[in-house]
Structures are given as C-alpha cells and as structure tokens.
Design a protein around this motif. Structure first.
Motif, PDB file in Angstrom:
ATOM      1  N   SER A 178      67.210  51.508  41.638  1.00  0.00           N
ATOM      2  CA  SER A 178      66.845  50.278  41.503  1.00  0.00           C
ATOM      3  C   SER A 178      65.608  50.135  40.807  1.00  0.00           C
ATOM      4  CB  SER A 178      67.011  49.297  42.824  1.00  0.00           C
ATOM      5  OG  SER A 178      66.943  47.942  42.282  1.00  0.00           O
ATOM      6  N   LYS A 179      65.468  49.502  39.639  1.00  0.00           N
ATOM      7  CA  LYS A 179      63.965  49.451  38.985  1.00  0.00           C
ATOM      8  C   LYS A 179      63.492  48.107  39.587  1.00  0.00           C
ATOM      9  CE  LYS A 179      61.692  49.939  34.373  1.00  0.00           C
ATOM     10  NZ  LYS A 179      60.877  51.109  35.031  1.00  0.00           N
ATOM     11  N   HIS A 180      62.123  48.143  39.845  1.00  0.00           N
ATOM     12  CA  HIS A 180      61.639  46.837  40.345  1.00  0.00           C
ATOM     13  C   HIS A 180      60.333  46.607  39.850  1.00  0.00           C
ATOM     14  CE1 HIS A 180      59.584  49.426  43.160  1.00  0.00           C
ATOM     15  NE2 HIS A 180      60.852  49.887  43.768  1.00  0.00           N
ATOM     16  N   PRO A 181      59.565  45.445  40.038  1.00  0.00           N
ATOM     17  CA  PRO A 181      58.285  45.185  39.751  1.00  0.00           C
ATOM     18  C   PRO A 181      57.398  46.100  40.509  1.00  0.00           C
ATOM     19  CG  PRO A 181      59.437  42.991  40.194  1.00  0.00           C
ATOM     20  CD  PRO A 181      60.458  44.373  40.605  1.00  0.00           C
TER      21      PRO A 181
ATOM     22  N   PRO B 172      54.633  45.739  50.768  1.00  0.00           N
ATOM     23  CA  PRO B 172      55.810  45.912  49.843  1.00  0.00           C
ATOM     24  C   PRO B 172      56.572  44.731  49.471  1.00  0.00           C
ATOM     25  CG  PRO B 172      55.667  47.760  51.842  1.00  0.00           C
ATOM     26  CD  PRO B 172      55.122  46.612  51.982  1.00  0.00           C
ATOM     27  N   SER B 173      57.087  44.678  48.402  1.00  0.00           N
ATOM     28  CA  SER B 173      57.889  43.465  47.823  1.00  0.00           C
ATOM     29  C   SER B 173      59.349  43.898  48.649  1.00  0.00           C
ATOM     30  CB  SER B 173      57.809  43.351  46.419  1.00  0.00           C
ATOM     31  OG  SER B 173      58.719  44.500  45.982  1.00  0.00           O
ATOM     32  N   THR B 174      60.286  42.907  48.703  1.00  0.00           N
ATOM     33  CA  THR B 174      61.500  42.970  49.282  1.00  0.00           C
ATOM     34  C   THR B 174      62.628  42.789  48.441  1.00  0.00           C
ATOM     35  OG1 THR B 174      61.798  41.067  50.350  1.00  0.00           O
ATOM     36  CG2 THR B 174      60.382  42.707  51.487  1.00  0.00           C
ATOM     37  N   THR B 175      63.903  43.081  48.769  1.00  0.00           N
ATOM     38  CA  THR B 175      64.999  42.976  47.981  1.00  0.00           C
ATOM     39  C   THR B 175      66.222  42.822  48.862  1.00  0.00           C
ATOM     40  OG1 THR B 175      66.403  43.517  46.066  1.00  0.00           O
ATOM     41  CG2 THR B 175      65.558  45.350  47.638  1.00  0.00           C
ATOM     42  N   THR B 176      67.350  42.479  48.505  1.00  0.00           N
ATOM     43  CA  THR B 176      68.534  42.709  49.370  1.00  0.00           C
ATOM     44  C   THR B 176      69.594  43.686  48.999  1.00  0.00           C
ATOM     45  OG1 THR B 176      69.680  40.814  48.028  1.00  0.00           O
ATOM     46  CG2 THR B 176      68.056  40.124  49.760  1.00  0.00           C
TER      47      THR B 176
ATOM     48  N   ARG C 288      60.753  47.462  48.927  1.00  0.00           N
ATOM     49  CA  ARG C 288      61.033  48.387  47.951  1.00  0.00           C
ATOM     50  C   ARG C 288      59.740  49.338  47.883  1.00  0.00           C
ATOM     51  NH1 ARG C 288      61.090  42.931  44.909  1.00  0.00           N
ATOM     52  NH2 ARG C 288      63.170  42.540  43.787  1.00  0.00           N
ATOM     53  N   VAL C 289      60.006  50.559  48.078  1.00  0.00           N
ATOM     54  CA  VAL C 289      58.982  51.572  48.108  1.00  0.00           C
ATOM     55  C   VAL C 289      59.664  52.769  46.832  1.00  0.00           C
ATOM     56  CG1 VAL C 289      58.380  51.192  50.406  1.00  0.00           C
ATOM     57  CG2 VAL C 289      60.157  52.688  49.743  1.00  0.00           C
TER      58      VAL C 289
END
Length: 607
Positions: free
Chosen positions: A206-209, A219-223, A241-242
């Motif tokens: 998963s690519k993220h900001p 860290p930012s988070t996701t589901t 998100r790491v």
C-alpha cells in the motif's frame, strides 16, 4: 536432533514397554472431548494411580478447559501432544493427543497443573493452567517453529523499494475450526485490494502519503477490511502506516455485519486521554517494590547482575478479549514471541532500531515480572492499556529488536525480573497548554529531567525531553526519550537502557536495575534449555553432583543456557534417570534429568 525429546522427552519413557511417563493407563479418569465451540473427535485417556491423581470431577462438563494449538507465525492449527501433571507431582503426568481443530481437557480437579505442548517441527511450550472446578477460559497455545521464518524480512524489503509504502500480509481463518479461508477480500483504506490464496494468505503493498518530517509526529493510520460471504466483516481500525512489513492473523466469525478491531497505537491514545488504570496499577506496584530502593552495598552491581542467569520465564499467559484487566480468553506464547509481537503496540515501529531494542528490554522485563506476579490464576497479564498492550500482529522492525536483545531483562537482585516501569513522556515539567495528562505527583526535578523523588525515583538529567510536556509518571524509562537518544544522539540500546534504569551505573533509589546478559553471558553457539520440575524450585550447584553446595535456585520454566555438559552423580527427574549435568554459568550446574532441551542425547560440548 532426536525427535523423542522434541515431544517433551516423553520418548525416553514411552519407548520402554508398559510405561508412559511413569503413569499406568486405565480407562476413564481424564477425558479429552470436544467442546461446544470446537468440532472434532472425542478421545479417552487414562488416569494416574497412586497418591497423585488427575481425578475425574463430579461434573466433568464443568471441570474443563477448551484448548487449541496454533503456529505462532502463520496461525495454522496444529495437531499436538499435551502432557499434563499437577504442579509438583510429575508421577501423575498424563499424555493427551490433541486434534488440529482443538479439544476439551476435562476431568481436572481443583488445583494448578503444568501443561506442555509438543509438535514435530516446533519448540515445546510449557505453561501453568488452573482448574477451579468450572469451565475454564478458552486457551490457545502458540508454538514457535524451530526453523526461523525470514518472510517478514523479505516483505520489509518490498516496502523499502518505495519510501512511502507499507506491506500488509497475513492469514485468515474460520474462527470455528481454524481452517484457512480462500478468496477472502482484503482492502486497505488507501484503496488497495487483494484476496487470500489456498492457504488463507494475503499480501498487500500500500502506497501512502509520506511521513511527516517532525521527529515527534505520530504515524498516520489506515484501515484494513477483511470480508467474505457468510462471515462478519473484520475491520482493523487505526493501523499505523510505517515503511515496513506488518503481518496479521485474522479469525473470521460466521454471520453478518461487521466487527471493528481498534488497533490505534497506544502512543496515539496517549495524546487523547490518560491511561489511568495502568498509571494507578503502576503506582501501586511501585510502592509495593519500594523495599528494593538502593541502599549502599545492599544491591548487586552491574557486573554481578550481568554475569548471573536471571530467571526468565519460558512462556507467558496473556489474557485476551479483555475489558480492563478482566479477560475472557487466554493465549500462551513463549516470552520471546510475546516481545516480538507486542513491542510494536507500545513503541512506534518506525522509531530507531536502538530505541526499539531498549524498548524490547523494558517490554520483556515487564512481562516477566507479571509471570512472577500474575494478575489472575488463569492468566499472567492482560493485553490492554491496563497492563501492557499486546496484539498478535508482527512488524519486521520490532521482531528484529526482540531478536537483538533475546533473553535480556532488568534485575535489581540478580535473580528475578524487576518491575520495569516506563511511560510516554517523563520530563518533569507539565506544559499547561498541551492538553496532556501528567500523572507524576512530584515534578521537583524540573524541566529537562526525569524523576519522581517522592516515589523513590531520583532526578535524572534527560536533556532530550526539555520543553516536552510531561505525559507519564516520571518513573523508569521515557519512551519518546529512547527515540530521541537513539535517532538524534547516536546512543545504543544498552546505553539508553542503563541511562533510564541505573543512571549509567550511578544507581540511586529505584533507579538501580541492571541488564542481565542474556541468561548469564552464554558462549557463542551454546544451547538453550528449560527447567521442568512441575513447580518445584531446582537447585543449581557448584559442581556436577548432589554433593556439591547449592549456589542458587531456579524456578520451574526458567530458560537456561547450557554452555557445556559433563558427567556427575545420577539423578532421577522429570526426564528419567541421568548422570549428565549441564553447566549454565561459572560454577553453576543443574541436572539434565530436569532440563528440557529437545533431545534425549547430549546437546552441548563436554566441559
């Protein structure tokens, strides 16, 4: 390696006609039957005769524990052998064969029992179970594969291919029978999708900001959403998100609707509310351990603790499905698996490797302390913020930190694990504008220092915390401090651990805990073993024989490092009669007859 001893060394006795661990088998006293939640076979085994019995209770349906055995890496259900004996009475040992889908151990009268699970290709797992004459909590035993997996490391390399990617992987099973589920849809909050294969395995990059440059940023988070027809959708909320690999084990429940599983990191929760119950428990335990405060000449030195095989439990009983400290299930892990899987719940997995390693020492010691001081007869520690947060997911970086510090704990007396306190931000200054709850009742040390002198924790210069508002109790290790010392000041995990727990060998008050050296500074290539006495302390002697003086006692289930082996006086113990003695340190020997090694033969060089 001889496979007989890999099965709890039962083969040493089973191979002799007419004997099974010294227990005659007759019909009907202890039964392994399937519980209502577990589908499978019914097996009957015998009872021990003589003074020690595993006797059938008046209502066998009530005096029972539902048990499953699973692979701690993949979550796969395992067929296993269980050896059960009342604590302190190895002559009453029973051997039960457990189907992969699990079973019900019934017929246990009130009392404490030692249970050892064995399966080919796995390290044996020993634990304690308690029967109170009623249905016990459902228990899962998580066995560690003997062959170390490199899967997480390989997935971490995939994540590293881009600077703003995470790799999420895992296995999905039916909660009823433990069978892998094929074709389950897995979707991330970033829009990435995949399905499970024939083994129930999924893998998602998963690519993220990009992460914020601020070193104090969370860290930012996701589901992650896992769904399949006929099952309740399982939604992991607040997944960090790491730039690493994270592995999950998911059991889907039959039915409809959705289950939200909150994985919001404890450091994020720290910014939202006080962890009041843990803070209260920590204060109570700190007061209870105040007698260990430094007195001149009263405590061992760093060198003495480092050269001593501090008692480290081989396993830990983790309460699951907990509300506070009250739990509805039990998962038993090796202590090292517990650290590897749980550290990312307390420390942020993207932090510097030396911060994580220092955290692993504190996390392991905290768990070991609770094994010696369990919160319940049924489990040692809960998995919530009320104790020490734990989930069965794994992140590559924290698994590596646990491995780098394997067996290292903090001790004040050179014999047992200390109560290793830590909190988010221990700076002794309360910023009135940060909306964080400071639970330190003594801020006399002032800004740029840790400590709580009123509670026997003297002031410690901690410049990396200057200007950071207190969010903690001031005792022990500052979690954010470990990151700043490692990432910004180049300090390694040993220095960081010593800094917070013994002021770098200038102890005072409760800041007097030292690092053990992985069970007594083992020689390279030395062999691990586990004391197995069914509950009785084992004497360590100055030489290989019972005529030599007693120099220490080791608790049952203590992990030891066998440096070499030699012959001495013959001893009859849990594993039969043997004249082999194991050296576990300078001038420290224990009989092989009470040591589980995974083999019937010698496992280490001659002394």
């Amino acid at each position: 390696m001889n496979s007989n001893r890999m099965h709890g060394r039962a083969g040493r006795v089973v191979s002799r006609p007419g004997r099974v661990l010294g227990v005659s088998l007759v019909a009907g006293a202890c039964a392994l039957a399937m519980g209502a939640a577990l589908a499978g076979q019914t097996l009957a085994v015998g009872k021990a005769v003589g003074a020690g019995k595993i006797a059938l209770a008046a209502d066998a349906k009530r005096a029972a524990i539902d048990i499953r055995v699973r692979d701690s890496v993949t979550g796969r259900a395992i067929q296993a052998d269980l050896n059960v004996a009342p604590l302190g009475d190895s002559a009453a040992r029973q051997r039960l064969s457990l189907a992969a889908q699990g079973g019900r151990v019934s017929g246990l009268t009130k009392g404490d029992y030692q249970l050892i699970a064995n399966a080919p290709g796995y390290q044996a797992l020993s634990t304690r179970v308690s029967s109170d004459g009623a249905i016990g909590l459902p228990t899962t035993l998580w066995l560690t594969p003997q062959r170390e997996s490199e899967a997480l490391d390989l997935l971490a390399l995939k994540a590293a291919e881009c600077a703003d990617c995470s790799v999420y992987s895992g296995y999905v099973y039916d909660s009823r029978d433990g069978k892998p589920l094929v074709g389950v849809a897995v979707r991330s909050g970033d829009g990435d999708r995949t399905v499970t294969n024939g083994e129930g395995y999924f893998e998602l990059r998963s690519k993220h900001p990009r992460a914020a440059a601020d070193q104090d940023a969370l860290p930012s988070t996701t589901t992650l959403e896992i769904s399949s027809a006929g099952y309740r959708t399982h939604r992991l909320v607040g997944v960090s998100r790491v730039n690493d690999s994270a592995d999950f084990l998911i059991d889907l429940q039959p039915g409809s609707g959705r289950v939200d599983d909150n994985r919001t990191h404890v450091q994020v929760l720290s910014k939202q509310r006080a962890l009041k119950e843990r803070e209260d428990n920590a204060a109570r335990l700190d007061a209870a351990n105040a007698y260990q405060a430094q007195a001149p000449g009263a405590m061992p030195s760093a060198a003495q603790v480092g050269a001593t095989a501090v008692a480290v439990p081989s396993s830990i009983r983790v309460g699951t499905g907990c509300s506070g400290r009250s739990c509805s299930g039990v998962s038993v892990y090796s202590l090292e698996d517990y650290v590897a899987k749980g550290l990312d719940e307390e420390w942020i997995a993207s932090w510097h490797a030396n911060s994580l390693a220092a955290g692993a020492v504190a996390y392991r010691t905290y768990g070991a302390y609770y094994v010696a001081h369990p919160i319940s007869s049924r489990y040692d520690i809960c998995n919530t913020t009320s104790c020490q947060v734990f989930n069965a997911d794994s992140v590559s970086a924290t698994v590596a930190a646990a491995k780098a510090t394997k067996g290292v704990v903090l001790s004040r007396d050179g014999k047992s694990a200390a109560f290793s306190e830590y909190s988010s931000e221990n700076n002794a200054w309360d910023d009135p504008g940060d909306n964080l709850s400071c639970s330190n009742n003594d801020l006399s040390c002032g800004n740029g220092n840790n400590g709580s002198p009123r509670n026997n924790w003297p002031c410690l210069g901690d410049s990396v915390g200057r200007g950071k508002g207190c969010f903690g109790h001031g005792r022990g290790m500052s979690q954010w401090g470990t990151q700043r010392w490692a990432a910004n000041n180049g300090r390694d995990w040993k220095w960081i651990t010593d800094h917070y727990f013994n002021n770098n060998n200038s102890p005072g008050g409760m800041r007097n805990a030292y690092r053990s050296s992985s069970s007594g500074n083992p020689d390279p290539g030395s062999i691990s073993g586990t004391v197995n006495t069914n509950g009785t302390p084992l004497n360590a002697r100055s030489g290989p024989g019972t005529s030599h003086s007693v120099v220490d006692t080791l608790a049952d289930n203590t992990n030891v490092t066998i440096q070499c082996q030699t012959s001495g006086s013959s001893v009859t113990g849990t594993y039969g009669t043997s004249s082999v003695w194991n050296r576990i340190g300078s001038g420290r020997f224990i009989p092989d007859a009470y040591t589980y090694t995974g083999s019937d033969g010698r496992v280490a060089p001659d002394c």
